[in-house]
Design an enzyme around this catalytic site. Structure first.
Site, PDB file in Angstrom:
ATOM      1  N   ILE A   1      37.449  36.572  17.014  1.00  0.00           N
ATOM      2  CA  ILE A   1      36.043  36.144  16.983  1.00  0.00           C
ATOM      3  C   ILE A   1      35.862  35.114  15.873  1.00  0.00           C
ATOM      4  O   ILE A   1      36.129  35.399  14.706  1.00  0.00           O
ATOM      5  CB  ILE A   1      35.121  37.345  16.758  1.00  0.00           C
ATOM      6  CG1 ILE A   1      35.395  38.422  17.816  1.00  0.00           C
ATOM      7  CG2 ILE A   1      33.660  36.914  16.787  1.00  0.00           C
ATOM      8  CD1 ILE A   1      34.976  39.809  17.397  1.00  0.00           C
ATOM      9  N   LYS A   2      35.450  33.926  16.272  1.00  0.00           N
ATOM     10  CA  LYS A   2      35.297  32.820  15.328  1.00  0.00           C
ATOM     11  C   LYS A   2      33.837  32.739  14.900  1.00  0.00           C
ATOM     12  O   LYS A   2      32.944  32.696  15.746  1.00  0.00           O
ATOM     13  CB  LYS A   2      35.726  31.522  16.031  1.00  0.00           C
ATOM     14  CG  LYS A   2      36.243  30.420  15.142  1.00  0.00           C
ATOM     15  CD  LYS A   2      36.798  29.280  16.019  1.00  0.00           C
ATOM     16  CE  LYS A   2      37.275  28.118  15.181  1.00  0.00           C
ATOM     17  NZ  LYS A   2      37.750  26.983  16.032  1.00  0.00           N
ATOM     18  N   VAL A   3      33.611  32.765  13.586  1.00  0.00           N
ATOM     19  CA  VAL A   3      32.243  32.692  13.074  1.00  0.00           C
ATOM     20  C   VAL A   3      32.157  31.599  12.018  1.00  0.00           C
ATOM     21  O   VAL A   3      33.134  31.344  11.313  1.00  0.00           O
ATOM     22  CB  VAL A   3      31.792  34.047  12.451  1.00  0.00           C
ATOM     23  CG1 VAL A   3      31.800  35.151  13.486  1.00  0.00           C
ATOM     24  CG2 VAL A   3      32.647  34.426  11.272  1.00  0.00           C
TER      25      VAL A   3
ATOM     26  N   ALA B   1      37.643  32.451  19.816  1.00  0.00           N
ATOM     27  CA  ALA B   1      36.452  32.148  20.627  1.00  0.00           C
ATOM     28  C   ALA B   1      35.247  32.234  19.697  1.00  0.00           C
ATOM     29  O   ALA B   1      35.075  33.241  19.010  1.00  0.00           O
ATOM     30  CB  ALA B   1      36.323  33.157  21.762  1.00  0.00           C
TER      31      ALA B   1
ATOM     32  N   THR C   1      39.495  27.588  20.029  1.00  0.00           N
ATOM     33  CA  THR C   1      38.453  26.826  20.718  1.00  0.00           C
ATOM     34  C   THR C   1      37.243  26.775  19.802  1.00  0.00           C
ATOM     35  O   THR C   1      37.193  27.438  18.760  1.00  0.00           O
ATOM     36  CB  THR C   1      38.042  27.491  22.058  1.00  0.00           C
ATOM     37  OG1 THR C   1      37.380  28.730  21.768  1.00  0.00           O
ATOM     38  CG2 THR C   1      39.243  27.747  22.955  1.00  0.00           C
TER      39      THR C   1
END
Ligand code: G3P
Length: 217
Positions: A82-84, A56, A27
């Site tokens: 964890i998307k950064v 996310a 996402t």
């Protein structure tokens, strides 16, 4: 190659997951906004639908806040990634979150040097955006090839998650370029099943079988 669904639409995701061929989900703030729903609720629901990695994305731009957001997102479910964003602050956050044993996906990657830094920061996944490079007249798929060469040269563990894929041809090319994973819109996934000769061949088989008047069951 692992296939991820690029969506925050849980109804659509459930339909895709029923094929048993979807290995994860990605996402981003645009997809969450499009769902019109509360982010934590959607991510929790997606993590119940999909056993594999679910990306996310944090919304902050400074490392300390990204880390806090990431730690909170990771508490939603054990398969949260964890998307950064691939910025200096994003890579500082990646190093810290990776050191805590949390899965990370460094997104908005557009160059080999960015992918090198993401791997050195200990990212679990890096997301090069093929379609957006093509939109600029660049060769997005060449980036996948080059990152594959780079990661193989130095035996980096980071997985290449080809993103911003728009067509079945993109998926095929990413697979042949050695991407570890591909994330794609639902329609692109559905189009992968189709081939006109398959339809034509099945039509002929069914017509010929019907002529036999037989039944297998
Ligand atoms: O995961 C990234 C993807 O959502 C971006 O796709 O088609 O907007 O470039 P696109």
């Amino acid at each position: 190659m692992l296939l991820f669904a690029d969506t925050a639409d849980t109804k659509l995701l459930t339909e895709l997951a029923e094929t048993g061929l979807i290995d994860g989900c990605t996402t981003n703030p645009t997809l969450i906004a499009k769902s019109g729903r509360n982010m934590a609720e959607v991510i929790k629901e997606i993590c119940d639908i999909i056993e594999g990695p679910v990306s996310a994305e944090v919304a902050a731009i400074d490392a300390p806040t990204m880390i806090k957001e990431g730690e909170k997102l990771a508490k939603i479910a054990t398969n949260v990634v964890i998307k950064v964003p691939l910025t200096l602050e994003g890579l500082k956050a990646t190093r810290e979150l990776s050191s805590q044993g949390l899965m990370t996906n460094v997104t908005l990657c557009f160059s080999v040097n960015q992918a090198l830094l993401a791997a050195k920061a200990g990212a679990t996944f890096v997301s090069p955006f093929v379609g957006r490079l093509d939109d600029q007249g660049a060769d997005g798929m060449q980036l996948i090839h080059d990152i594959r060469t780079l990661y193989d040269n130095y035996d980096f563990d980071t997985d290449i998650l080809a993103a911003s894929l728009r067509t079945p041809a993109h998926v095929q090319q990413a697979a042949l370029a050695g991407a570890d994973c591909a994330t794609l819109p639902a329609q692109t996934f559905k189009d992968m099943f189709r081939h006109p000769l398959t339809d034509k061949g099945l039509e002929t088989f069914l017509a010929d079988w019907a002529k036999t008047g037989q039944s297998i069951l």
